[in-house]
Design a protein around this motif. Sequence first.
Motif, PDB file in Angstrom:
ATOM      1  N   UNK A 101       1.404  -0.951   0.420  1.00 10.38           N
ATOM      2  CA  UNK A 101      -0.409   0.393  -0.069  1.00 10.38           C
ATOM      3  C   UNK A 101       0.773   1.321  -0.307  1.00 10.38           C
ATOM      4  N   UNK A 102       0.408   2.815  -0.673  1.00 10.80           N
ATOM      5  CA  UNK A 102       1.321   3.748  -0.361  1.00 10.80           C
ATOM      6  C   UNK A 102       0.897   4.570   0.780  1.00 10.80           C
ATOM      7  N   UNK A 103      -0.128   4.061   1.078  1.00 10.38           N
ATOM      8  CA  UNK A 103      -0.550   4.050   2.928  1.00 10.38           C
ATOM      9  C   UNK A 103      -1.279   3.892   3.421  1.00 10.38           C
ATOM     10  N   UNK A 156      -2.440  -1.414 -12.903  1.00  8.85           N
ATOM     11  CA  UNK A 156      -2.208   0.199 -13.581  1.00  8.85           C
ATOM     12  C   UNK A 156      -2.629   1.135 -13.251  1.00  8.85           C
ATOM     13  N   UNK A 157      -3.060   1.828 -13.503  1.00 10.55           N
ATOM     14  CA  UNK A 157      -4.478   2.072 -13.326  1.00 10.55           C
ATOM     15  C   UNK A 157      -4.766   3.192 -12.664  1.00 10.55           C
ATOM     16  N   UNK A 158      -4.010   4.175 -11.794  1.00  5.83           N
ATOM     17  CA  UNK A 158      -4.009   4.979  -9.878  1.00  5.83           C
ATOM     18  C   UNK A 158      -3.202   6.474 -11.082  1.00  5.83           C
ATOM     19  N   UNK A 159      -4.153   7.218 -10.496  1.00  4.55           N
ATOM     20  CA  UNK A 159      -3.491   8.615 -10.810  1.00  4.55           C
ATOM     21  C   UNK A 159      -2.062   8.920 -10.367  1.00  4.55           C
ATOM     22  N   UNK A 160      -1.475   9.822 -10.834  1.00  7.82           N
ATOM     23  CA  UNK A 160       0.163  10.061 -10.668  1.00  7.82           C
ATOM     24  C   UNK A 160       0.204  11.642  -9.424  1.00  7.82           C
ATOM     25  N   UNK A 208      -2.526  12.896  -8.204  1.00 10.50           N
ATOM     26  CA  UNK A 208      -3.347  13.208  -6.803  1.00 10.50           C
ATOM     27  C   UNK A 208      -3.092  11.325  -6.363  1.00 10.50           C
ATOM     28  N   UNK A 209      -3.528  12.108  -4.814  1.00 11.46           N
ATOM     29  CA  UNK A 209      -2.504  10.973  -3.747  1.00 11.46           C
ATOM     30  C   UNK A 209      -4.219   9.568  -3.925  1.00 11.46           C
ATOM     31  N   UNK A 210      -4.254   9.348  -4.427  1.00 15.54           N
ATOM     32  CA  UNK A 210      -5.339   7.957  -4.986  1.00 15.54           C
ATOM     33  C   UNK A 210      -4.052   6.711  -4.401  1.00 15.54           C
ATOM     34  N   UNK A 211      -5.812   5.901  -3.969  1.00 15.54           N
ATOM     35  CA  UNK A 211      -5.027   4.025  -3.500  1.00 15.54           C
ATOM     36  C   UNK A 211      -6.315   3.109  -3.943  1.00 15.54           C
ATOM     37  N   UNK A 212      -6.179   1.847  -4.861  1.00 13.31           N
ATOM     38  CA  UNK A 212      -6.547   1.256  -4.756  1.00 13.31           C
ATOM     39  C   UNK A 212      -6.922   0.049  -3.140  1.00 13.31           C
ATOM     40  N   UNK A 213      -7.946  -0.016  -3.121  1.00 15.53           N
ATOM     41  CA  UNK A 213      -8.802  -0.416  -1.737  1.00 15.53           C
ATOM     42  C   UNK A 213      -9.353  -2.268  -2.460  1.00 15.53           C
ATOM     43  N   UNK A 214      -9.033  -2.981  -1.940  1.00 16.00           N
ATOM     44  CA  UNK A 214      -9.042  -4.314  -1.998  1.00 16.00           C
ATOM     45  C   UNK A 214     -10.087  -5.157  -1.046  1.00 16.00           C
ATOM     46  N   UNK A 239     -10.164   4.914  -4.278  1.00 14.55           N
ATOM     47  CA  UNK A 239     -10.176   6.227  -3.473  1.00 14.55           C
ATOM     48  C   UNK A 239      -8.985   7.471  -2.802  1.00 14.55           C
ATOM     49  N   UNK A 240      -9.452   8.905  -2.664  1.00 11.84           N
ATOM     50  CA  UNK A 240      -8.569   9.477  -2.506  1.00 11.84           C
ATOM     51  C   UNK A 240      -8.228  10.154  -1.369  1.00 11.84           C
TER      52      UNK A 240
END
Length: 653
Positions: free
Chosen positions: A126-128, A568-572, A574-580, A591-592
């Motif tokens: 995860x990024x955050x 792939x496909x997440x915004x660069x 903006x602080x966007x993270x994939x939720x699973x 999610x932003x």
Amino acid sequence: MNQDDEKKKREAEERAKAKDGADDAATRAALAQTWADPPGLMYWLCSVNHKNIAKRFIVTTLVFFALGGLLAAAMRTQLIRPENHLIGPDLYNQIFTMHGSTMMFLFAVPVMQAFAIYLIPQMIGSRTVAFPRMNAYAYWMFTFGGTMLYVAFLCNSGPDAGWFSYVPLAGPDYGAGKRSDFWAQMITFTEVSGLFEAVVIITTVFKLRAPGMTLNRVPLFAWGMVVTSFMILFAMPAVMLGSTALILDRLVATHFFNPAEGGDVLLWQHWFWFFGHPEVYFIFIPGLSFLSAIIPTFARRPIFGYTAMVLSLITTGFLSFGLWVHHMFLTNIPELGKSFFTAASMLIAIPTAIQIFCWIATLATGRLNFKTPLYFVLAFFFILILGGMTGLMLASVPLDVQVHDTYFVVAHLHYVLIGGAVFPLFGAFYYWYPKFTGRMMDERWGQWSFWLMFFGMNLAFFPMHILGMEGMPRRVYTYQAGMGWDTMNLWASIGAYMAALGILVTLVNAFRSRRTGALAGPNPWGGGTLEWATDSPPQPHNFTRIPVVHGRDPLWEPAPAGTATHVSGLAIHEREQLVTSLVDAKPDHRLLFPNPTPWPFLSAVATTVLFIASIFTPLAVVWGMVPVAIGVTLWFWPKKKEVYTDLALEKRP
């Protein structure tokens, strides 16, 4: 295919790789800028990056650890010989209360959560973390609460009723001044922080895992912190309720603990120890989880018995709530009830033993790489088993009645907590220091630190078993000559100084290595979990491309041919993270996440004013809620730019 065609194919592949590398570099730079914190003062007040908050947590808890250690050294200096007059009884009561409160509430639990906040997002891809602003608020609440307690101590208003603050000693009749009030409010500060961090950890592990990281692929360290966090959610409200009742008794003349008015003194002990015994496992289970991360790396093989390890962690967390009365065997509890708690106190050794056998199997079948982290792991086995054996002894009511208020219990507690938490923690510090800083700690200094701590700890606390059996009571500031306790207390004090020197060596090693240590690289130990796939130290966004997981040790189990390796496909920008999804970690939605903001800090300041002012007047609860409400409202007030950005991102396919 002729040679020219092969040459053209290789050139095309090289151009594609170069293009991908250039794209990755551009993406990496853009993500680093997007996820970076503002510079200067705003960095300190507005940061919501989980790594920055975690590093602040770790440094702050280590400062409290050092302060608690200095208090312990003062106690051992006072007890080094009989009838010593270095410290008077009132100051000694404050010192031993501050020592216990510091180590239990301001060091042991929050430092474990801090490591989890730093590492878990990287371990799970995860990024955050979930709720990054709540994470920042929790740090400020913890820091302000601990600072308040030490300011009170420096003003001769430190708590003096023990870290357990038993009533009636801490009640309005015997607790002088505001000492117990400061202690009770420190509990509120630290428990609010701990509860918020527990929510952050649970949500992060369950909803922000990389695709493919199903529940049976989650790292054991993350499992341990999830179990700990659930325990915190169920146990901490009990001590918060108890400390609130104590404040109400002292400030507004309620009678929760006054038997003359229908209250019950033992109600405090039930509330406190319903929290207090699981709290030992808040500290112990993360220590076990450190071992489950370190041992596979230095045995150079996957952990043995993964499923049994997870089930043992869950069982330990569940059983820990059925032990609290073994702290109350000297109270007027029915004897039949005591027997059930004796059985439960012995039963909880079984899941821990299962984990120990799994670690031994992993070590026995691996190729050991003897480095400093592994030394601390091996010391755990020796020290914890001794502490566990005395714990089984104390689970027996007849023996506990004899030694309950003696130094035997002090020895047992420190063997369990130092062996089960502090040694694994130092092993984890050496293990992940390259990830924190990008440099290696000096191996020779590390081993000097280990041996000083190992011999010093055993020299300090093993004699206390004998002192307890000979009848030396705990919580006394001096003792008479001729009791036969002189030599053992002298050795215990020398051991404490030796252990303190070992800790000092580690701190000096950390500061030296920060500038002069060898460059670590991404994976200096050859670990198999995802945090070693990031840079050392990591970029603000952790991963340039979110990985897709195909095994329990992703770096040791490469993706099968033809399968996806990254998302792939997440915004660069903006602080966007994939939720699973919870169980299978399948992509659910995007999610932003929020940008840096000062409102968690300002809300924590407002809450601190409310809590401290309420120590002196109940009206502060009423008026103090106004700035808290304003701060929290502005914290959650939607920003126009963020709303428009969110709407724009939602329109993507």
